[in-house]
Design a protein around this motif. Structure first.
Motif, PDB file in Angstrom:
ATOM      1  N   ASP A   1      -8.900  -0.563  -9.333  1.00 20.67           N
ATOM      2  CA  ASP A   1      -9.467   0.510  -8.518  1.00 20.67           C
ATOM      3  C   ASP A   1     -10.520  -0.092  -7.584  1.00 20.67           C
ATOM      4  O   ASP A   1     -10.153  -0.878  -6.746  1.00 20.67           O
ATOM      5  CB  ASP A   1      -9.986   1.653  -9.392  1.00 20.67           C
ATOM      6  CG  ASP A   1      -8.895   2.248 -10.281  1.00 20.67           C
ATOM      7  OD1 ASP A   1      -7.740   2.305  -9.805  1.00 20.67           O
ATOM      8  OD2 ASP A   1      -9.175   2.627 -11.417  1.00 20.67           O
TER       9      ASP A   1
ATOM     10  N   ILE B   1       0.866  -1.173   0.000  1.00 23.45           N
ATOM     11  CA  ILE B   1       0.000   0.000   0.000  1.00 23.45           C
ATOM     12  C   ILE B   1       0.906   1.228   0.000  1.00 23.45           C
ATOM     13  O   ILE B   1       1.627   1.465   0.972  1.00 23.45           O
ATOM     14  CB  ILE B   1      -0.919   0.036   1.251  1.00 23.45           C
ATOM     15  CG1 ILE B   1      -1.609  -1.306   1.473  1.00 23.45           C
ATOM     16  CG2 ILE B   1      -1.898   1.196   1.157  1.00 23.45           C
ATOM     17  CD1 ILE B   1      -2.472  -1.795   0.349  1.00 23.45           C
TER      18      ILE B   1
ATOM     19  N   SER C   1      -4.833  -0.336  -7.701  1.00 20.19           N
ATOM     20  CA  SER C   1      -5.661   0.860  -7.575  1.00 20.19           C
ATOM     21  C   SER C   1      -4.804   2.096  -7.794  1.00 20.19           C
ATOM     22  O   SER C   1      -3.758   2.258  -7.166  1.00 20.19           O
ATOM     23  CB  SER C   1      -6.330   0.920  -6.200  1.00 20.19           C
ATOM     24  OG  SER C   1      -7.222   2.014  -6.155  1.00 20.19           O
TER      25      SER C   1
ATOM     26  N   ASP D   1      -0.260   4.500  -0.840  1.00 22.83           N
ATOM     27  CA  ASP D   1      -1.176   5.626  -1.022  1.00 22.83           C
ATOM     28  C   ASP D   1      -0.629   6.900  -0.392  1.00 22.83           C
ATOM     29  O   ASP D   1       0.112   6.851   0.592  1.00 22.83           O
ATOM     30  CB  ASP D   1      -2.528   5.313  -0.373  1.00 22.83           C
ATOM     31  CG  ASP D   1      -3.203   4.097  -0.967  1.00 22.83           C
ATOM     32  OD1 ASP D   1      -2.779   3.646  -2.050  1.00 22.83           O
ATOM     33  OD2 ASP D   1      -4.155   3.591  -0.350  1.00 22.83           O
TER      34      ASP D   1
ATOM     35  N   ASN E   1      -2.835   4.906  -4.740  1.00 17.39           N
ATOM     36  CA  ASN E   1      -3.830   5.974  -4.721  1.00 17.39           C
ATOM     37  C   ASN E   1      -3.209   7.297  -4.274  1.00 17.39           C
ATOM     38  O   ASN E   1      -2.333   7.321  -3.412  1.00 17.39           O
ATOM     39  CB  ASN E   1      -4.982   5.616  -3.784  1.00 17.39           C
ATOM     40  CG  ASN E   1      -5.691   4.358  -4.211  1.00 17.39           C
ATOM     41  OD1 ASN E   1      -5.962   4.164  -5.392  1.00 17.39           O
ATOM     42  ND2 ASN E   1      -5.981   3.492  -3.266  1.00 17.39           N
TER      43      ASN E   1
ATOM     44  N   THR F   1      -1.544  -0.760  -4.237  1.00 20.55           N
ATOM     45  CA  THR F   1      -2.339   0.465  -4.321  1.00 20.55           C
ATOM     46  C   THR F   1      -1.402   1.655  -4.345  1.00 20.55           C
ATOM     47  O   THR F   1      -0.487   1.761  -3.537  1.00 20.55           O
ATOM     48  CB  THR F   1      -3.371   0.601  -3.179  1.00 20.55           C
ATOM     49  OG1 THR F   1      -2.711   0.809  -1.952  1.00 20.55           O
ATOM     50  CG2 THR F   1      -4.266  -0.623  -3.090  1.00 20.55           C
TER      51      THR F   1
END
Length: 158
Positions: free
Chosen positions: A133, A22, A94, A24, A46, A44
């Motif tokens: 996503d 992750i 994502s 993000d 994001n 991810t």
């Protein structure tokens, strides 16, 4: 590694068995380089700085724009090619909150058709994805990506 203002992922090479990552809310851009992570299935990115703009490589004092010769590539395309190479087991990706992911929440000028074209393009490049996503990849999307995904770059007219 979210919310830590990462600009580099240099130290990840020691985690070759990593399965989920992750990243993000950082400052990661299209120049993102991951080490080979053969077991990574979830990534991810994001709210970073990933865009869909062109990269133009300068050679011999001229700018070449021949897609056939690969002198011009779209930044997202370069990133997706890199991901296909270094994270072959990727199933969930994502990119929400990046300009490369055209949705109405980030940009009022984008609509569902822009987002769907983006999905086809990403699925064309990353054929093993099961989720992109927030949505599961459908059989119909996968078929459309196979046939037309290469032509679905979301670009702004000049």
């Amino acid at each position: 590694v979210a919310f830590v203002v990462c600009r580099s992922l240099e130290g990840l090479k020691t985690f070759s068995y990593l399965e989920e990552l992750i990243l993000d809310n950082n400052l990661l851009g299209n120049d993102l380089l991951l080490p080979r992570l053969p077991h990574l299935h979830t990534l991810t990115l994001n709210k970073n700085q990933i865009s869909f703009q062109r990269n133009t490589c300068k050679m011999s004092n001229e700018f070449y724009v021949s897609a056939k010769l690969k002198y011009v590539k779209y930044k997202l395309e370069t990133l997706l090619d890199h991901l296909a190479e270094v994270v072959p087991s990727l199933q969930y990706l994502s990119l929400l909150g990046n300009t490369a992911c055209p949705n109405e929440l980030v940009c009022k000028e984008k609509d569902e058709d822009d987002y769907q074209r983006y999905r086809y393009f990403v699925l064309h490049k990353l054929k093993n994805l099961k989720f992109l996503d927030t949505r599961k990849v459908t059989r119909r999307e996968r078929e459309e990506a196979l046939v037309r995904g290469a032509f679905m770059k979301v670009v702004k007219p000049k």
